[in-house]
Every structure is written in structure tokens, then in C-alpha cells.
Design a protein around this motif. Structure first.
Motif, PDB file in Angstrom:
ATOM      1  N   VAL A 115       0.819  -1.209   0.000  1.00 26.88           N
ATOM      2  CA  VAL A 115       0.000   0.000   0.000  1.00 26.88           C
ATOM      3  C   VAL A 115       0.854   1.261   0.000  1.00 26.88           C
ATOM      4  O   VAL A 115       0.381   2.349  -0.346  1.00 26.88           O
ATOM      5  CB  VAL A 115      -0.961  -0.021   1.205  1.00 26.88           C
ATOM      6  CG1 VAL A 115      -0.253   0.445   2.469  1.00 26.88           C
ATOM      7  CG2 VAL A 115      -2.184   0.845   0.949  1.00 26.88           C
ATOM      8  N   ASN A 116       2.150   1.117   0.358  1.00 23.38           N
ATOM      9  CA  ASN A 116       3.029   2.290   0.393  1.00 23.38           C
ATOM     10  C   ASN A 116       3.261   2.900  -0.983  1.00 23.38           C
ATOM     11  O   ASN A 116       3.732   4.029  -1.091  1.00 23.38           O
ATOM     12  CB  ASN A 116       4.378   1.907   1.010  1.00 23.38           C
ATOM     13  CG  ASN A 116       4.263   1.635   2.499  1.00 23.38           C
ATOM     14  OD1 ASN A 116       3.458   2.271   3.172  1.00 23.38           O
ATOM     15  ND2 ASN A 116       5.034   0.697   2.999  1.00 23.38           N
ATOM     16  N   GLU A 117       2.936   2.156  -2.055  1.00 26.86           N
ATOM     17  CA  GLU A 117       3.102   2.704  -3.397  1.00 26.86           C
ATOM     18  C   GLU A 117       2.139   3.863  -3.647  1.00 26.86           C
ATOM     19  O   GLU A 117       2.408   4.721  -4.490  1.00 26.86           O
ATOM     20  CB  GLU A 117       2.880   1.603  -4.429  1.00 26.86           C
ATOM     21  CG  GLU A 117       3.916   0.486  -4.350  1.00 26.86           C
ATOM     22  CD  GLU A 117       3.632  -0.614  -5.352  1.00 26.86           C
ATOM     23  OE1 GLU A 117       2.650  -0.462  -6.120  1.00 26.86           O
ATOM     24  OE2 GLU A 117       4.377  -1.611  -5.380  1.00 26.86           O
ATOM     25  N   ASN A 118       1.006   3.869  -2.948  1.00 23.52           N
ATOM     26  CA  ASN A 118      -0.006   4.897  -3.184  1.00 23.52           C
ATOM     27  C   ASN A 118      -0.331   5.716  -1.941  1.00 23.52           C
ATOM     28  O   ASN A 118      -0.701   6.880  -2.036  1.00 23.52           O
ATOM     29  CB  ASN A 118      -1.295   4.259  -3.703  1.00 23.52           C
ATOM     30  CG  ASN A 118      -1.057   3.470  -4.978  1.00 23.52           C
ATOM     31  OD1 ASN A 118      -0.579   4.004  -5.959  1.00 23.52           O
ATOM     32  ND2 ASN A 118      -1.372   2.188  -4.947  1.00 23.52           N
ATOM     33  N   ILE A 119      -0.207   5.119  -0.767  1.00 19.08           N
ATOM     34  CA  ILE A 119      -0.494   5.817   0.496  1.00 19.08           C
ATOM     35  C   ILE A 119       0.811   5.903   1.274  1.00 19.08           C
ATOM     36  O   ILE A 119       1.491   4.896   1.479  1.00 19.08           O
ATOM     37  CB  ILE A 119      -1.557   5.074   1.326  1.00 19.08           C
ATOM     38  CG1 ILE A 119      -2.795   4.789   0.479  1.00 19.08           C
ATOM     39  CG2 ILE A 119      -1.920   5.870   2.562  1.00 19.08           C
ATOM     40  CD1 ILE A 119      -3.551   6.011   0.049  1.00 19.08           C
ATOM     41  N   ASN A 120       1.166   7.101   1.695  1.00 23.04           N
ATOM     42  CA  ASN A 120       2.437   7.312   2.382  1.00 23.04           C
ATOM     43  C   ASN A 120       2.311   6.901   3.856  1.00 23.04           C
ATOM     44  O   ASN A 120       2.072   7.716   4.740  1.00 23.04           O
ATOM     45  CB  ASN A 120       2.862   8.779   2.271  1.00 23.04           C
ATOM     46  CG  ASN A 120       2.994   9.218   0.825  1.00 23.04           C
ATOM     47  OD1 ASN A 120       3.478   8.463  -0.006  1.00 23.04           O
ATOM     48  ND2 ASN A 120       2.560  10.440   0.521  1.00 23.04           N
ATOM     49  N   LEU A 121       2.479   5.580   4.109  1.00 24.23           N
ATOM     50  CA  LEU A 121       2.305   5.032   5.452  1.00 24.23           C
ATOM     51  C   LEU A 121       3.623   4.444   5.953  1.00 24.23           C
ATOM     52  O   LEU A 121       4.387   3.854   5.191  1.00 24.23           O
ATOM     53  CB  LEU A 121       1.239   3.941   5.451  1.00 24.23           C
ATOM     54  CG  LEU A 121      -0.219   4.402   5.368  1.00 24.23           C
ATOM     55  CD1 LEU A 121      -1.139   3.200   5.282  1.00 24.23           C
ATOM     56  CD2 LEU A 121      -0.593   5.258   6.569  1.00 24.23           C
ATOM     57  N   LYS A 122       3.855   4.606   7.267  1.00 25.16           N
ATOM     58  CA  LYS A 122       4.977   3.994   7.964  1.00 25.16           C
ATOM     59  C   LYS A 122       4.446   3.374   9.261  1.00 25.16           C
ATOM     60  O   LYS A 122       3.314   3.623   9.660  1.00 25.16           O
ATOM     61  CB  LYS A 122       6.076   5.018   8.257  1.00 25.16           C
ATOM     62  CG  LYS A 122       6.704   5.614   6.993  1.00 25.16           C
ATOM     63  CD  LYS A 122       7.869   6.518   7.318  1.00 25.16           C
ATOM     64  CE  LYS A 122       8.463   7.115   6.043  1.00 25.16           C
ATOM     65  NZ  LYS A 122       8.974   6.083   5.123  1.00 25.16           N
ATOM     66  N   GLU A 123       5.301   2.566   9.898  1.00 27.51           N
ATOM     67  CA  GLU A 123       4.876   1.879  11.122  1.00 27.51           C
ATOM     68  C   GLU A 123       4.452   2.872  12.206  1.00 27.51           C
ATOM     69  O   GLU A 123       3.530   2.597  12.981  1.00 27.51           O
ATOM     70  CB  GLU A 123       6.013   0.997  11.650  1.00 27.51           C
ATOM     71  CG  GLU A 123       6.307  -0.228  10.808  1.00 27.51           C
ATOM     72  CD  GLU A 123       5.151  -1.226  10.816  1.00 27.51           C
ATOM     73  OE1 GLU A 123       4.418  -1.253  11.830  1.00 27.51           O
ATOM     74  OE2 GLU A 123       4.983  -1.929   9.822  1.00 27.51           O
ATOM     75  N   ARG A 124       5.084   4.023  12.230  1.00 20.08           N
ATOM     76  CA  ARG A 124       4.742   5.011  13.267  1.00 20.08           C
ATOM     77  C   ARG A 124       3.380   5.655  13.029  1.00 20.08           C
ATOM     78  O   ARG A 124       2.863   6.353  13.904  1.00 20.08           O
ATOM     79  CB  ARG A 124       5.816   6.091  13.330  1.00 20.08           C
ATOM     80  CG  ARG A 124       5.994   6.904  12.063  1.00 20.08           C
ATOM     81  CD  ARG A 124       6.983   8.040  12.267  1.00 20.08           C
ATOM     82  NE  ARG A 124       7.215   8.808  11.060  1.00 20.08           N
ATOM     83  CZ  ARG A 124       8.178   8.571  10.186  1.00 20.08           C
ATOM     84  NH1 ARG A 124       8.999   7.541  10.395  1.00 20.08           N
ATOM     85  NH2 ARG A 124       8.331   9.317   9.110  1.00 20.08           N
ATOM     86  N   ASP A 125       2.799   5.429  11.818  1.00 20.25           N
ATOM     87  CA  ASP A 125       1.498   6.017  11.507  1.00 20.25           C
ATOM     88  C   ASP A 125       0.337   5.205  12.066  1.00 20.25           C
ATOM     89  O   ASP A 125      -0.819   5.628  11.957  1.00 20.25           O
ATOM     90  CB  ASP A 125       1.329   6.161   9.991  1.00 20.25           C
ATOM     91  CG  ASP A 125       2.293   7.189   9.399  1.00 20.25           C
ATOM     92  OD1 ASP A 125       2.583   8.169  10.112  1.00 20.25           O
ATOM     93  OD2 ASP A 125       2.741   6.993   8.264  1.00 20.25           O
TER      94      ASP A 125
END
Length: 609
Positions: free
Chosen positions: A378-388
Motif C-alpha cells: 500500500v506504500n506505493e499509493n499511500i504514504n504510510l509507515k509503522e509510526r502512523d
């Protein structure tokens, strides 16, 4: 090292270690050892035997060497000879190897050594220094001088401790004392003749009680008349260690005759001792009687207490049975829980591996539309990291042209109606976005699930297929596609227009629906054999329309191959031809076949002749 089915001690180790069968009780001990390890052996011996073994260990060890016992063992009353090095691991250190006198007594009795009272060593000192450490010549000379002076000017004497045990002698006491037969003992009363033992018992008790010297003059030992008359002197011995009650007994020989006054004094002392013993006996009887009464009362109380304990024990037994049944149930429940935990662990691992390996981006939101979990894709389209994790979806930036993502998620959570959209990204890729409510096994709504499916290739392929479809549909040629079993899967507009059938009537039917009796079965069979063999067939035949009318067509039929090179379907391209020309061609074909048949018949006839 391994030797066949057995193991053999390595030669290097064998040279360094002495392997021997050794009886720690009866065999002579080794000497000058640095360490003795004796673990969980002494707990099977009685206290007397343990003390004997500890004496042997003290003799065998060097000074400050170590004794390593088992976790359930201790050195008991041997603290004068061993100091504690580590109480937890039962490690002790040997001490008092030099100048120790009392340990020699134990070593003599415990090692069953024969003692010679006539030897110079016993005359000078009973103690034996087992360390045998060398001494200086000057010290040896002084010891010899002291021994000579003691033997010449000091009468034969014996030093006893508070337990009447012989711990030291001066001079030759062999003619007065003797080791008892069978049982080895250093008790002065057991080593003395009976007549001498009697007066020594009375005198020793008197010296301990009054702490004054007692002398019996002109005494003769009845069992040894050859000794003649002697004086027996019993004196308290003052030492620097006041805690020890030591007494010196001296045997002073003289040439006088036995004195009546001394005999009377002895008899009077003997009578006083008897009176004291009778008083002590009466007192002991009274105490014993009172003790018996107390014991009887205590016994009754103990019986009542025992009955209460029996009742309590029965209750405890019943409680124990209940606890055992509960414990069995707990074990069963624990086993079930363990199985569930293992099952959940496997399931969790499967889900984690599925989420990591799948190419479908997934975001899990809770009831407040906050990020709960997501897949790496999903990181290809939504800028997500574990801290989110735990942040609202509305605060997260993304690369898709979908401004209503958050509002659509809120709508799905309210209405429980899934949503589906085809969205383009800023890079020009296309995704199918599905928003579904998150349902538990109890059909409870616990949030929203968003999935991102990449349909860029599919969309491109669809465009390409659409172009091909338009080309086929608008083609003037009649196109028919069947599967490998001959079932019609597709018919274009030109074919439908020519035959009068619609697509619902043809798709799923056999091509024989268009067959007429104008074309022979042999021709159809040859056509089928050709295309199933993977080759192209080309020819003309007559078909039948829906209204029964006939039409001729010139067709090309060939197989379509899949990625593995196998036949996936068959396709036919055909064009309508003039009937008259077709008949002429068919007639020509029949004539050619007839000519060929005649040739074959003539060849057979010639062969028969």
C-alpha cells in the motif's frame, strides 16, 4: 574416544588421572591432595561414620586444600578442621594441619592404626603430625632436649579433656593405662584398671566441682601389684583457652608402704561420693516421676490433638481430591488453550505472510477510521509507515486522484454498503479501490477495510482487446471461434447476419447447427483431423441458414495455441462465394476424386492378374 560400541579414556587424560576402586571407609587414604570431591555419599552414613570419614579427609588433604560436598551434606561438628569457603555449593577448606593435636586422635582411631605406647613418640607426645613437613635442625634438637628433660624430671602424666578423653601424655604411662580390647577408646576410665578407675572417677568429679587439686598418697593398683606403691595426683590444668576443662593426672612412684590414713581418706571420699550419687538418684527419681506425670498429661493432650489432626487430615484428603479433579480440569483447559494459542499463532503467521506476499494493498481502519494495520504494497499509493499506526486516515497523504477517500470510508462505516471505484494515480496507473466494512465472527462491525488492486495491465489489455474486437466485428469476413471440444464460443456480426441466428442461439452450440447435407461426412472428418493435429485447413463447403436456405463459403480454419504450446481453441475465417461457381468447383473436385479412384481400381486389377 569411541572404541566400537564403547568409549575409552584418552591416553593424555589417562596419564594425568589415577583411576582406582577405593573404599573411603576402610582403604588407606591418599596423601597431600589438593581437592576431594565427595557428593551425596555421606548422607547415607550415620554421624559417627561421617566423623570418621571427615577425619580421613583431613589427613588426606593439604593445608588450605578444598573439600567439595553434595548439596544436602555438611561438615557437622568438624568446624575446627574445615572452614566454609562457599556455603551455597558446600565447598570447605582444610585448616589446622600444623599444630593440631585433637585431630590426630581421631585419625588414629578412624584409620584403625595400631598404637605402641612404648614408642618414643607416644612417650613424648600422642599427637602425630600427618603432614610430615620438614623442620629445622635447631628445632629438632630443642624438641629432643625437652623430651629428655620431661622424661627425667616430670612423672608419667596424662591430660584429659572435659569428656575424660585422653589428649596428651608425658612419660611412660603404658604400665598404668591400656587400650581396651575390641572397641578402641581413649576414655581414661576405660583405659585404667578397675581399682584405679574407681578413684579416678571420684577424684575427677571432685576436681571439676571444687577446682582444687586432689592427691591420693601411697596408692597401690590391686590388679598390678608389681607396680608397688605410688601417689596419684589429679589437678586442674589452666590454659589460655578457658573454655576447655582440662585435667592432668600424674602417677608418682615411691618406695613407701600403703598408709592406712590414705586408705581411710579414700574410703571416706568413696562413701561421700556414694551419698552424693544416692541423693542425685533420689532427686532424679522425683524429677522422673514429675516428668512422667507431665508426659501423661501431654499424652492425653496429644491424643486429643491427634484426633483433631485426623479429622483435619480427612478434610484435607477430601480437599486434595477436589483439588486434583480441579487440577485435571485445569490441565485439560490449559491443553485446549495451548492448542488454541498454537492455532492462532499459525493463523497469525499465515495472515502476516499473506499480507507481505500479496500484491494487493490493504489498509485496516478501526471504528474511528484510524490506521490499525496495512500491507507493505500500500506504500506505493499511500504514504504510510509503522509510526502512523493509530493516526487518522484523514491526516495521511496519498498519490491517488481520490479526494473522497475519507468521506467514502465514513459512509461505508455508517451504511455498511461497500463501495468500489476505479481510480487513477498521479503516475498514470489505474487501481480498483474497494471499501468494505470490517466484520468479526460475531458479525460485529469493528472498522473498515480498504483494498487497492492494480488494474493498469488489465486496463491496457482490455483496450487492446477492444480494438481487436472492433476490428473483428467490423470485418466483412465471417468469424467463428470454438473450444477444443468444438463448442461455439464466439460469432461475429457478419456471421450472425449471414446465418440469421443471434449470438445467444449460437454460443454454446455445436458448429453442426450450420451443417447441411451438401457436404460429405468424409470432408468434415478430414477437416477435424487436420485442425486437431495442429495444422491449418482450407477449403469450401455448403452451410445452412436458420431459415433453411443454403449458402457456400470459402473458409480457413486453424488452431489457436496457449502459452505452453497447446491448443486452446479453433478459429474460422470465411467468405461467402457464388453458388454456381461453387458447384462447378465441387464438380471438378468430384471428377478429380473419381479419376483417382479409377486409377486405384486399375492398379488393383493389374496386381490381381
Amino acid at each position: 574416544m569411541k572404541n566400537g560400541d564403547r568409549y575409552k579414556i584418552n591416553k593424555q587424560v589417562r596419564k594425568m588421572v589415577i583411576f582406582s576402586v577405593h573404599n573411603v571407609i576402610s582403604d588407606p587414604p591418599f596423601h597431600k591432595m589438593d581437592l576431594i570431591t565427595c557428593r551425596n555419599l555421606l548422607i547415607y552414613f550415620k554421624a559417627e561414620l561421617q566423623q570418621k570419614i571427615f577425619s580421613i579427609f583431613h589427613f588426606a588433604l593439604k593445608n588450605d586444600a578444598f573439600l567439595f560436598l553434595g548439596s544436602s551434606e555438611s561438615i557437622g561438628d568438624m568446624h575446627n578442621y574445615f572452614s566454609t569457603y562457599n556455603s551455597k555449593w558446600r565447598i570447605y577448606r582444610c585448616k589446622n594441619k600444623q599444630g593440631s593435636s585433637s585431630i590426630s586422635k581421631d585419625a588414629i582411631s578412624n584409620l584403625n592404626l595400631k598404637t605402641d605406647f612404648k614408642s618414643d613418640k607416644f612417650k613424648s607426645q600422642l599427637d602425630i603430625n600427618y603432614n610430615n613437613q620438614p623442620q629445622k635442625i635447631k628445632k629438632q634438637l630443642l624438641e629432643k632436649i625437652n623430651n629428655r628433660l620431661i622424661n627425667k624430671y616430670i612423672p608419667a602424666s596424662a591430660v584429659i579433656d572435659e569428656n575424660n578423653q585422653l589428649i596428651h601424655v608425658l612419660g611412660d604411662v603404658n604400665k598404668y593405662l591400656k587400650i581396651p580390647i575390641n572397641k578402641v577408646s581413649l576414655d581414661i576410665l576405660e583405659m585404667s584398671p578397675k581399682s584405679l578407675s574407681l578413684i579416678l572417677n571420684v577424684a575427677i568429679n571432685r576436681v571439676r566441682r571444687e577446682e582444687e587439686e586432689v592427691i591420693y598418697k601411697d596408692f597401690q593398683v590391686e590388679e598390678k601389684a608389681e607396680l608397688g606403691v605410688m601417689d596419684v595426683q589429679i589437678s586442674p590444668l589452666a590454659t589460655s583457652h578457658q573454655e576447655r576443662d582440662l585435667i592432668v593426672i600424674s602417677f608418682i612412684e615411691n618406695d613407701g608402704k600403703e598408709s592406712d590414713s590414705n586408705i581411710e581418706e579414700f574410703k571416706a571420699g568413696h562413701k561421700d561420693r556414694i551419698n552424693e550419687l544416692e541423693k542425685e538418684l533420689d532427686y532424679t527419681k522425683e524429677n522422673l516421676r514429675a516428668t512422667i506425670e507431665e508426659l501423661e498429661a501431654s499424652n492425653q493432650e496429644l491424643q486429643a490433638t491427634n484426633e483433631e489432626l485426623l479429622a483435619a487430615n480427612e478434610e484435607l484428603q477430601s480437599t486434595n481430591e477436589e483439588l486434583e479433579s480441579v487440577n485435571e480440569e485445569l490441565v485439560t483447559v490449559n491443553s485446549e488453550h495451548q492448542e488454541k494459542i498454537e492455532e492462532l499463532t499459525r493463523l497469525n503467521n499465515d495472515i502476516n505472510n499473506l499480507l507481505k506476499s500479496t500484491n494487493i494493498g490493504t489498509i485496516f481502519l478501526d471504528e474511528q477510521l484510524r490506521i490499525r494495520k496495512f500491507t507493505p504494497v500500500v506504500n506505493e499509493n499511500i504514504n504510510l509507515k509503522e509510526r502512523d499506526i493509530g493516526r487518522p486516515l484523514e491526516d495521511i497523504s496519498h498519490n491517488i486522484k481520490y479526494d473522497n477517500l475519507f468521506s467514502d470510508c465514513a459512509e461505508v462505516l455508517d451504511t455498511l454498503i461497500p463501495k468500489e471505484s476505479r481510480i487513477e494515480t498521479k503516475q498514470g496507473d489505474w487501481y480498483l479501490i474497494k471499501i468494505h466494512p470490517y466484520r468479526t465472527e460475531q458479525d460485529e462491525i469493528k472498522g473498515v477495510v480498504i483494498t487497492f488492486i492494480d488494474i493498469t495491465k488489465l486496463k491496457t489489455a482490455n483496450k487492446r482487446l477492444q480494438k481487436l474486437r472492433d476490428a473483428v466485428e467490423k470485418s466483412p469476413y465471417m468469424v467463428l471461434i470454438t473450444n477444443t471440444k468444438g463448442t461455439i464460443e464466439y460469432a461475429n456480426t457478419a456471421l450472425l447476419r449471414k446465418t440469421g441466428y443471434n449470438s445467444q442461439e449460437l454460443i454454446g452450440s455445436s458448429p453442426h447447427i450450420l451443417k447441411s447435407d451438401k457436404t460429405s461426412e468424409a470432408k468434415y472428418k478430414k477437416l477435424w483431423n487436420t485442425i486437431t493435429a495442429g495444422e491449418k485447413w482450407e477449403g469450401e463447403f455448403c452451410n445452412q441458414k436458420k431459415n433453411g436456405k443454403l449458402y457456400w463459403e470459402k473458409a480457413i480454419i486453424f488452431p489457436l495455441l496457449d502459452e505452453d504450446g497447446g491448443i486452446s481453441s479453433y478459429i474460422k475465417f470465411a467468405e461467402n462465394i457464388d453458388v454456381q461457381k461453387a458447384k462447378e468447383k465441387e464438380l471438378q473436385q468430384l471428377k478429380a476424386e473419381n479419376q483417382e479412384l479409377k486409377k486405384k481400381l486399375k492398379q488393383r486389377s493389374d496386381n490381381n492378374d
